[in-house]
Design a protein around this motif. Structure first.
Motif, mmCIF file in Angstrom:
data_model
loop_
_atom_site.group_PDB
_atom_site.id
_atom_site.type_symbol
_atom_site.label_atom_id
_atom_site.label_comp_id
_atom_site.label_asym_id
_atom_site.label_seq_id
_atom_site.Cartn_x
_atom_site.Cartn_y
_atom_site.Cartn_z
ATOM 1 N N SER A 69 21.529 4.926 70.592
ATOM 2 C CA SER A 69 20.970 6.204 71.036
ATOM 3 C C SER A 69 19.443 6.289 70.946
ATOM 4 O O SER A 69 18.784 6.676 71.923
ATOM 5 C CB SER A 69 21.619 7.351 70.251
ATOM 6 O OG SER A 69 21.171 8.593 70.743
ATOM 7 N N PRO A 70 18.833 5.948 69.805
ATOM 8 C CA PRO A 70 17.361 6.066 69.725
ATOM 9 C C PRO A 70 16.642 5.242 70.784
ATOM 10 O O PRO A 70 15.646 5.697 71.367
ATOM 11 C CB PRO A 70 17.049 5.535 68.314
ATOM 12 C CG PRO A 70 18.306 5.744 67.540
ATOM 13 C CD PRO A 70 19.419 5.494 68.516
ATOM 14 N N PHE A 73 16.925 6.875 74.367
ATOM 15 C CA PHE A 73 16.039 8.020 74.552
ATOM 16 C C PHE A 73 14.591 7.566 74.674
ATOM 17 O O PHE A 73 13.810 8.138 75.430
ATOM 18 C CB PHE A 73 16.193 9.008 73.388
ATOM 19 C CG PHE A 73 17.347 9.949 73.539
ATOM 20 C CD1 PHE A 73 17.223 11.120 74.264
ATOM 21 C CD2 PHE A 73 18.580 9.644 72.975
ATOM 22 C CE1 PHE A 73 18.296 11.993 74.424
ATOM 23 C CE2 PHE A 73 19.661 10.502 73.117
ATOM 24 C CZ PHE A 73 19.521 11.680 73.839
ATOM 25 N N PRO A 127 15.085 14.353 72.871
ATOM 26 C CA PRO A 127 16.364 14.229 72.155
ATOM 27 C C PRO A 127 16.857 15.555 71.594
ATOM 28 O O PRO A 127 17.114 15.694 70.400
ATOM 29 C CB PRO A 127 16.014 13.249 71.028
ATOM 30 C CG PRO A 127 14.585 13.556 70.719
ATOM 31 C CD PRO A 127 13.943 13.953 72.030
ATOM 32 N N ASN A 128 17.004 16.554 72.448
ATOM 33 C CA ASN A 128 17.538 17.836 71.987
ATOM 34 C C ASN A 128 18.185 18.568 73.155
ATOM 35 O O ASN A 128 18.069 18.167 74.311
ATOM 36 C CB ASN A 128 16.430 18.701 71.361
ATOM 37 C CG ASN A 128 15.202 18.826 72.255
ATOM 38 O OD1 ASN A 128 15.335 19.147 73.438
ATOM 39 N ND2 ASN A 128 14.018 18.567 71.715
ATOM 40 N N LYS A 132 20.782 15.919 75.135
ATOM 41 C CA LYS A 132 21.171 15.082 74.000
ATOM 42 C C LYS A 132 22.682 15.081 73.796
ATOM 43 O O LYS A 132 23.292 14.023 73.611
ATOM 44 C CB LYS A 132 20.485 15.538 72.717
ATOM 45 C CG LYS A 132 20.890 14.693 71.502
ATOM 46 C CD LYS A 132 20.042 14.974 70.295
ATOM 47 C CE LYS A 132 20.579 14.242 69.064
ATOM 48 N NZ LYS A 132 20.749 12.793 69.302
ATOM 49 N N ASP A 136 24.592 11.661 74.409
ATOM 50 C CA ASP A 136 25.235 11.080 73.225
ATOM 51 C C ASP A 136 26.724 10.863 73.477
ATOM 52 O O ASP A 136 27.294 9.853 73.056
ATOM 53 C CB ASP A 136 25.046 11.997 72.008
ATOM 54 C CG ASP A 136 23.678 11.830 71.350
ATOM 55 O OD1 ASP A 136 22.998 10.827 71.664
ATOM 56 O OD2 ASP A 136 23.301 12.685 70.529
#
Length: 342
Positions: A69-70, A73, A127-128, A132, A136
Motif C-alpha cells: 500500500s505505501p 500511494f 492516502p485518506n 484510500k 486499500d
C-alpha cells in the motif's frame, strides 16, 4: 479500374461488383501504426513501477497489503503494474473487489483512477478519504488472489488467473522475476493488451481523427463551409449526428460519414448508418431529387472483408465512396464542387 465516384449511376447499377472491387483495392489497413495519445505509458515508466513493487515486496516474497500500500500511494504507476499481474481491466478489478470485500468500488472510480495514473504516473495519491478505503480494498483483494493457487474450474472452462506467472500463486510470480526472464516487459505487453489491444481501444477515436482531419484539410483548402459535429451531439432532423454537414445543419446539402476500422463489426455498423442517412435523404426528396447527397469516406481492413456491406454502401451513396487513397478526388467528383472557392 474505374472508381465508383467517376461512374454514372447506370454504370454502377449494371455492374456494382466491379466498383466494390475498386473500393476494396484502394483500402489501406492502419493497424500497424497507432497514435500514442494522452496517457500513453512508455516502458521505462512502467518498468520503474515494476521495480518499486518488486522492492516493496522483497522480490514478491512478502506480498501483503501492509507492504504494498505505501508504495502504491507513493508511486501510483505501480498500481497499473499490479493490475497487469492480475491481467484484469480496471472495471474487472473493481467488480471482484466489491464482490469479495463488500466495499463498493464502481467501475467509474476504477477507470478514473487508472486514467489519472496514466496521465501522471508519479503524482503521489492522497492516502485518506474514499480513495484510500477503495484502493486499500483493491490491494487487499489483489494480494488474496495472487496468494492463492488457481481453483480447478473443469475441462471446459478457463480460469482468468491460469497464466504462467499466477497459476501457482506467488511462486510463479517470484520465479519469473528471478530467472532472468524480462518479466517487466511481459507485464508491459499484457498491460497494452493482445498485443496493444487495450491501448488501441483507448485511442480508437484518435485513429478515426486522422481521416476526419484529412477531410477537413480538403474542405478548408477549397474554402467550403462545413459543420463538423461532436460525439453524441444532437442535430435537428437526424437521430444521430452525421460526421460532417455541408454547408450547415440548417440547410444540409451534403452529408459526409467517415470511418477507419480494422474491425468488420464496426464496419457493418457504419454501413448501416450510411444506408439510414440515404433513406432519410430519399424520404425528403423533392421532384425526384434527394434532400442531400450522402458521401462515405472510409479506410481500414474492416471494410475490406465485408464486400457485401461495401456494395450496400456503394448503392446507398450512389457511388460516392472515397478512401484515403482517393480523397484528393472528393471535391471534384461530388456536389462539394458547388460550394468550392478556387
Amino acid at each position: 479500374m474505374k472508381h465508383s465516384f467517376k461512374a454514372s449511376w447506370e454504370e454502377i447499377e449494371e455492374n456494382p461488383e466491379l466498383f466494390v472491387s475498386s473500393i476494396c483495392t484502394s483500402l489501406q489497413s492502419q493497424f500497424l501504426v497507432m497514435p500514442k495519445g494522452n496517457g500513453f505509458i512508455e516502458y521505462p515508466i512502467f518498468e520503474r513501477g515494476y521495480e518499486e513493487l518488486k522492492q516493496a515486496t522483497n522480490g514478491f516474497t512478502e506480498f501483503s497489503e501492509d507492504k504494498i500500500s505505501p508504495t502504491l500511494f507513493k508511486i501510483p504507476i505501480s498500481i497499473i503494474v499490479l493490475r497487469s499481474i492480475l491481467g484484469f481491466t480496471p472495471p474487472e478489478w473493481a467488480y471482484i473487489t466489491t464482490q469479495r470485500t463488500g466495499i463498493k468500488v464502481d467501475q467509474g472510480f476504477a477507470r478514473s483512477l487508472d486514467r489519472k495514473i496514466r496521465m501522471n504516473p508519479f503524482n503521489v495519491l492522497s492516502p485518506n478519504g474514499v480513495l484510500k478505503s477503495r484502493l486499500d480494498a483493491m490491494i487487499r483483494v489483489a494480494c488474496q488472489l495472487l496468494s492463492e493457487e488457481v481453483t480447478y474450474v473443469g475441462n471446459k472452462n478457463l480460469h482468468r488467473l491460469d497464466k504462467a506467472d499466477t497459476r501457482q500463486g506467488l511462486d510463479g510470480v517470484q520465479l519469473l522475476s528471478t530467472i532472468g526472464a524480462p518479466y517487466a516487459m511481459l507485464l508491459y505487453e499484457r498491460f497494452l493488451g493482445r498485443p496493444f489491444a487495450s491501448h488501441r481501444d483507448s485511442v480508437s477515436e484518435l485513429v478515426g481523427d486522422t481521416l476526419e482531419s484529412a477531410i477537413e484539410d480538403v474542405l478548408t483548402s477549397y474554402k467550403i463551409s462545413y459543420r463538423k459535429t461532436k460525439r453524441a451531439e444532437r442535430i435537428p432532423g437526424f437521430d444521430q449526428a452525421p460526421d460532417f454537414i455541408i454547408p450547415s445543419e440548417y440547410n444540409p446539402q451534403i452529408i459526409i460519414e467517415a470511418k477507419i476500422t480494422e474491425d468488420d463489426g464496426t464496419a457493418r455498423d457504419k454501413v448501416t448508418r450510411i444506408q439510414h442517412l440515404s433513406e432519410l435523404s430519399m424520404a425528403g426528396q423533392t421532384n425526384g431529387v434527394p434532400k442531400y447527397e450522402v458521401i462515405a469516406c472510409i479506410d481500414g481492413r474492416g471494410f475490406g472483408v465485408r464486400r457485401e456491406d461495401v456494395k450496400k454502401m456503394l448503392l446507398a451513396t450512389r457511388g460516392k465512396v472515397f478512401t484515403f487513397k482517393t480523397l484528393s478526388n472528393l471535391v471534384e467528383f461530388s456536389r462539394l464542387k458547388e460550394f468550392a472557392i478556387k
